[in-house]
Design a protein around this motif. Structure first.
Motif, PDB file in Angstrom:
ATOM      1  N   GLN A 143       0.828  -1.201   0.000  1.00 19.02           N
ATOM      2  CA  GLN A 143       0.000   0.000   0.000  1.00 19.02           C
ATOM      3  C   GLN A 143       0.866   1.257   0.000  1.00 19.02           C
ATOM      4  O   GLN A 143       0.560   2.246  -0.667  1.00 19.02           O
ATOM      5  CB  GLN A 143      -0.925   0.009   1.212  1.00 19.02           C
ATOM      6  CG  GLN A 143      -1.899   1.180   1.250  1.00 19.02           C
ATOM      7  CD  GLN A 143      -2.831   1.191   0.066  1.00 19.02           C
ATOM      8  OE1 GLN A 143      -3.424   0.160  -0.269  1.00 19.02           O
ATOM      9  NE2 GLN A 143      -2.965   2.342  -0.584  1.00 19.02           N
ATOM     10  N   TYR A 183      -8.671   0.186   4.351  1.00 22.14           N
ATOM     11  CA  TYR A 183      -7.450   0.023   5.127  1.00 22.14           C
ATOM     12  C   TYR A 183      -7.592  -1.015   6.235  1.00 22.14           C
ATOM     13  O   TYR A 183      -6.596  -1.613   6.651  1.00 22.14           O
ATOM     14  CB  TYR A 183      -7.024   1.373   5.714  1.00 22.14           C
ATOM     15  CG  TYR A 183      -6.463   2.330   4.683  1.00 22.14           C
ATOM     16  CD1 TYR A 183      -5.662   1.861   3.653  1.00 22.14           C
ATOM     17  CD2 TYR A 183      -6.742   3.694   4.734  1.00 22.14           C
ATOM     18  CE1 TYR A 183      -5.147   2.715   2.697  1.00 22.14           C
ATOM     19  CE2 TYR A 183      -6.230   4.558   3.784  1.00 22.14           C
ATOM     20  CZ  TYR A 183      -5.435   4.060   2.760  1.00 22.14           C
ATOM     21  OH  TYR A 183      -4.927   4.921   1.806  1.00 22.14           O
ATOM     22  N   SER A 220      -3.168   6.888   5.583  1.00 22.22           N
ATOM     23  CA  SER A 220      -2.077   5.916   5.444  1.00 22.22           C
ATOM     24  C   SER A 220      -0.872   6.308   6.291  1.00 22.22           C
ATOM     25  O   SER A 220      -0.271   5.466   6.970  1.00 22.22           O
ATOM     26  CB  SER A 220      -1.679   5.804   3.973  1.00 22.22           C
ATOM     27  OG  SER A 220      -0.565   4.962   3.808  1.00 22.22           O
TER      28      SER A 220
END
Length: 244
Positions: A143, A183, A220
């Motif tokens: 990711q 996520y 993130s």
């Protein structure tokens, strides 16, 4: 424009007749060569002996064409200098960004390599929790690589002006919920992700793709720099019609 010049000239003459010194600049056309000229006219009122009435005025005319041309050249040079400075700043920012991203690519690639190597050599010896931890780390690093690639592509599109903005009505709550859901199944497995808001809908007009990318980077990074097992919280509220 001749009519505008005449109107301005009459206003200036009237001002001088009323007893005030006036200075005006006019752009005229030279009848001999049909080229534009700039002149500056100074007018001085002349009063009668008891200073109760203006009886005439004196005028001085100066050709200021060269001054105007010099001013125009100076303005163009200043504008060009500012453009060059902005281009230099953008080039420096671009170089630092590319250097940073290139360096950032090494870390997730190295982490993926280590996790894959451990799983390959010691898979039978690892507990289920340890294997899941290694897989989660691989997902997390993938990711990170995806985010870095998205950033690079986004910068390239914006610099080349190939990207066209597409503002549309977007519910920011849904955007964040979708990101958190995504996520939770990938890089956020070792964290508790939550959204705190008093609203079911927070609508605004944005480019959904760019906004999703920007918020995705923020979330993130929050996951990346938060200890495993911690809570990553997104708070959304409205204050004076502004989204916070």
């Amino acid at each position: 424009n001749i009519s505008d010049n005449l109107k301005l000239m009459m206003e200036d003459v009237t001002e001088t007749i009323n007893g005030r010194h006036s200075v005006s600049e006019y752009r005229i056309i030279n009848q001999k060569d049909n080229l534009p000229r700039w002149i500056r006219v100074n007018r001085y009122p002349i009063w009668n002996d008891d200073h109760t009435r203006v009886i005439r005025f004196l005028g001085a005319v100066k050709n200021i064409t060269l001054e105007k041309e010099a001013e125009a050249i100076t303005r163009e040079a200043d504008e060009l200098r500012r453009d060059l400075e902005r281009e230099k700043e953008l080039h420096e920012l671009r170089s630092r960004f590319v250097s940073m991203v290139t360096h950032e690519f090494r870390n997730p690639l190295a982490a993926i390599q280590i996790s894959v190597s451990i799983l390959d050599k010691y898979n039978e010896r690892l507990t289920l929790d340890k294997r899941q931890e290694k897989y989660a780390n691989i997902y997390f690093q993938i990711q990170r690589l995806t985010d870095l690639l998205e950033d690079l592509l986004g910068v390239g599109e914006l610099e080349s002006q190939a990207y066209n903005l597409h503002p549309q009505r977007v519910n920011m709550i849904e955007v964040i919920q979708d990101l958190l859901r995504e996520y939770r199944d990938t890089i956020g497995r070792q964290h508790h992700l939550e959204l705190i808001t008093a609203h079911n809908r927070v609508n605004t007009y944005v480019d959904n793709k760019l906004m999703t990318r920007a918020l995705g980077n923020i979330i993130s990074n929050a996951i990346k720099y938060s200890p495993a097992g911690s809570t990553v919280t997104c708070k959304v509220k409205l204050r004076d019609k502004h989204i916070e």
